[in-house]
Write a protein that holds these residues in place. Structure first.
Motif, PDB file in Angstrom:
ATOM      1  N   ARG A 273       0.817  -1.203   0.000  1.00 34.21           N
ATOM      2  CA  ARG A 273       0.000   0.000   0.000  1.00 34.21           C
ATOM      3  C   ARG A 273       0.866   1.276   0.000  1.00 34.21           C
ATOM      4  O   ARG A 273       0.583   2.226  -0.712  1.00 34.21           O
ATOM      5  N   GLN A 277       1.993   3.933  -3.782  1.00 32.61           N
ATOM      6  CA  GLN A 277       1.922   5.397  -3.881  1.00 32.61           C
ATOM      7  C   GLN A 277       3.316   5.966  -4.167  1.00 32.61           C
ATOM      8  O   GLN A 277       3.477   6.855  -4.990  1.00 32.61           O
ATOM      9  N   PHE A 280       4.080   5.699  -7.818  1.00 33.15           N
ATOM     10  CA  PHE A 280       3.406   6.726  -8.618  1.00 33.15           C
ATOM     11  C   PHE A 280       4.097   8.082  -8.424  1.00 33.15           C
ATOM     12  O   PHE A 280       4.294   8.835  -9.389  1.00 33.15           O
ATOM     13  N   ASN A 281       4.462   8.401  -7.178  1.00 30.22           N
ATOM     14  CA  ASN A 281       5.152   9.672  -6.918  1.00 30.22           C
ATOM     15  C   ASN A 281       6.468   9.719  -7.691  1.00 30.22           C
ATOM     16  O   ASN A 281       6.818  10.733  -8.302  1.00 30.22           O
ATOM     17  N   MET A 330      -8.398  -0.674  -5.034  1.00 31.13           N
ATOM     18  CA  MET A 330      -7.783   0.648  -4.896  1.00 31.13           C
ATOM     19  C   MET A 330      -8.246   1.615  -5.980  1.00 31.13           C
ATOM     20  O   MET A 330      -8.612   1.224  -7.072  1.00 31.13           O
ATOM     21  N   GLU A 334      -6.901   8.177  -7.971  1.00 33.20           N
ATOM     22  CA  GLU A 334      -6.550   8.901  -6.753  1.00 33.20           C
ATOM     23  C   GLU A 334      -5.036   8.820  -6.485  1.00 33.20           C
ATOM     24  O   GLU A 334      -4.411   9.803  -6.059  1.00 33.20           O
ATOM     25  N   LEU A 335      -4.451   7.664  -6.765  1.00 30.88           N
ATOM     26  CA  LEU A 335      -2.990   7.528  -6.604  1.00 30.88           C
ATOM     27  C   LEU A 335      -2.272   8.511  -7.535  1.00 30.88           C
ATOM     28  O   LEU A 335      -1.262   9.114  -7.162  1.00 30.88           O
ATOM     29  N   CYS A 336      -2.804   8.667  -8.743  1.00 34.45           N
ATOM     30  CA  CYS A 336      -2.199   9.581  -9.722  1.00 34.45           C
ATOM     31  C   CYS A 336      -2.314  11.020  -9.221  1.00 34.45           C
ATOM     32  O   CYS A 336      -1.352  11.792  -9.289  1.00 34.45           O
ATOM     33  N   LYS A 338      -2.682  12.121  -6.178  1.00 33.16           N
ATOM     34  CA  LYS A 338      -1.790  12.348  -5.039  1.00 33.16           C
ATOM     35  C   LYS A 338      -0.343  12.490  -5.494  1.00 33.16           C
ATOM     36  O   LYS A 338       0.456  13.174  -4.854  1.00 33.16           O
TER      37      LYS A 338
END
Ligand SMILES: C[S@@+](CC[C@H](N)C(=O)[O-])C[C@H]1O[C@@H](n2cnc3c(N)ncnc32)[C@H](O)[C@@H]1O
Lengths: 376, 117
Positions: A273, A277, A280-281, A330, A334-336, A338
């Motif tokens: 989890r 993220q 993606f960051n 998931m 939203e991951l993108c 953030k």
């Protein structure tokens, strides 16, 4: 079974090893085409009526289906055989790799010099890879038993080919073919100069990209040293220039805004989890303005009816694909968001797999891989 | 040299139990391993027969060097698929019984009943 196309790093199989692998392949095709489909009538004729009798309603979620289906004798028998077939894959590839390991290591020590290999012996293997051997490969992606070990890579090459029942194609690169076709279709005029594939394992996908785009600088990173050593030697054997490095995709040493494409092929479901993220960051940080992120992974639960949703999750509970349980629900956009991507540049897509020309189709249609795409 | 390199065929992580008695799980693994070896043996016999047909004599090297061409591999695939179907006859029978009842009668009747209540 049609064998993988030969290259100098591929472990050669003696007569009986070849036969044994063919059996495992055919056993898996039989399970997929003849036994697995029986789970549907089992459910509708036996499990569901009983559920309705007991509860006065149908199951609402795949988790409810799981609680009852895992006690059904037909399902349990299929499931036990499926698990056995997975264990038999690795068992059937170990012997030839073990026998040829010294030779393969020797070859990998003097690969060509089109691409490169940079290892980091101090890199910590993420916890989510140490806890259990993902898809049951003994030693997983990262275990080094001897100096310059390549065993994990050599096993992965044959093992994943049998796992996919030939679906990865005789070049073991179908995932790369799918993303490459997808990219060409989305951006017909793009001329990417620098491309990064995260979690590349033996580089099946990025090596294919490098063959198609010889003018682009292609990079592949992974946390596992033995798969990278093998992947580098394999790419050189195939005459492709790929730069492999041992890094964690969550935090790499590449410069800001230095890639036109940052992508991955079925990496995400094998992370965590927090890690997903971070990935993606990091993708956002590495992309040039206008650059494209494409993370291809396995289908999510949204929109799948409870029975299909449940059947889709077999690998979570029986093949050590633990994080897939969470990824299923998931929120990828939203991951993108953030990570810094603007709403209008987040474009969830999908791309279909296809039956390879030389593969026996065992179901009516292929498989839709979601691709989380975003443009910086 | 390869004697000191052993790849242990076990994986880390808990093995799921599929049957109430763990001995059944173990037996199934044994039966499947035996089935695989039987298939390997059959291919080997097939190789020997083909070599004998062709040359009337054979050596171990000939056997090891033999690789099925496409035609032979197709024949072997068919034979393996028949063999696997025979192995799983009992499972197919169960599936066929279930499909035969796949009118969802019971299910529909229950749904009707539920709708009424
Ligand atoms: C299923 S494999 C990917 C297959 C590969 N992309 C292909 O196209 O053939 C997943 C890979 O991701 C790697 N991996 C997992 N977490 C990672 C991370 N945080 N950083 C880099 N690699 C990672 C694993 O070591 C493994 O090799």
């Amino acid at each position: 079974m049609i064998p993988l196309s030969d290259h100098s790093m591929l472990a050669k199989r003696v007569h009986d090893e070849e036969s044994r692998q063919s059996f495992v392949n055919d056993f898996r095709v039989h399970l997929a085409s003849q036994v697995f489909p029986g789970n549907f009538p089992t459910y509708y004729n036996r499990v569901l009526p009983q559920f309705i009798k007991d509860k006065g309603r149908e199951p609402e979620t795949r988790h409810e289906v799981r609680r009852v289906m895992t006690h059904d004798p037909y399902y349990s028998f299929w499931s036990a055989m499926q698990r056995n077939s997975q264990e038999m894959i690795w068992d059937s590839v170990i012997d030839s790799v073990e026998r040829q390991l010294p030779e393969l290591i020797e070859k990998s020590r003097k690969p060509g010099n089109k691409g490169s290999l940079t290892l980091d012996p101090d890199l910590e293997t993420p916890k989510y890879h140490v806890a259990a051997d993902i898809h049951l490969q003994p030693g997983a992606y990262h275990s080094d038993q001897i100096d310059d070990d390549v065993a994990a890579g050599a096993m992965y090459d044959w093992g994943t080919y049998i796992y996919s029942m030939g679906g990865l194609g005789t070049g073991n690169n179908a995932l790369g073919q799918i993303t490459y076709g997808f990219f060409k279709n989305e951006f017909p005029d793009a001329k990417p100069k620098r491309i990064l594939d995260m979690g590349c394992t033996i580089g099946g996908s990025i090596t294919y990209w490098a063959q198609q785009m010889p003018d682009a600088e292609c990079h592949g990173l992974d946390v596992g040293a033995p798969v990278l050593r093998y992947g580098h030697a394999r790419a050189e054997a195939l005459g492709a220039a790929v730069h492999f490095s041992q890094q964690n995709a969550e935090h790499t040493n590449f410069e800001d805004e230095s890639f036109d494409i940052v992508m991955s092929h079925i990496l995400l479901h094998e992370t965590s989890r927090t890690a997903i993220q971070n990935v993606f960051n990091e993708s956002y940080r590495l992309l040039k303005p206008g650059g494209v992120m494409m993370h291809m992974d396995l289908p999510q639960a949204h929109g799948q009816p409870p029975l299909e949703g449940f059947l889709f999750e077999w690998e979570i509970y029986n093949n050590n694909e633990h994080f897939f349980a969470q990824l299923r629900d998931m929120d990828m956009p939203e991951l993108c968001r953030k990570a810094g991507f603007k709403d209008e540049n987040i474009l969830p897509k999908s791309a279909g797999s296809f039956w390879m020309e030389d593969q026996t189709p065992y179901a009516d249609d292929g498989f839709e891989f979601p691709i989380t795409m975003a443009i910086k | 040299m390869s004697d000191d390199i052993k790849i242990t065929p076990v994986n880390r992580g808990k093995r799921p139990a599929f049957f109430d008695d763990p001995a059944i799980d173990q037996l199934m693994a044994i039966v499947m391993a035996m089935s695989a070896e039987m298939s390997v043996l059959y291919d080997r016999v097939d190789t020997i027969e083909r070599l004998l047909d062709k040359k009337g004599t054979l050596s171990r090297d000939d056997i090891e060097a033999f690789r099925p061409d496409q035609g032979v591999e197709d024949e072997r695939n068919d034979r393996r698929n028949d063999y696997i179907s025979r192995l799983f006859r009992i499972i197919r029978e169960e599936r066929e019984t279930l499909v035969a009842h796949d009118k969802m009668d019971e299910y529909n009747a229950l749904m009707d009943e539920l709708a009424k209540s």
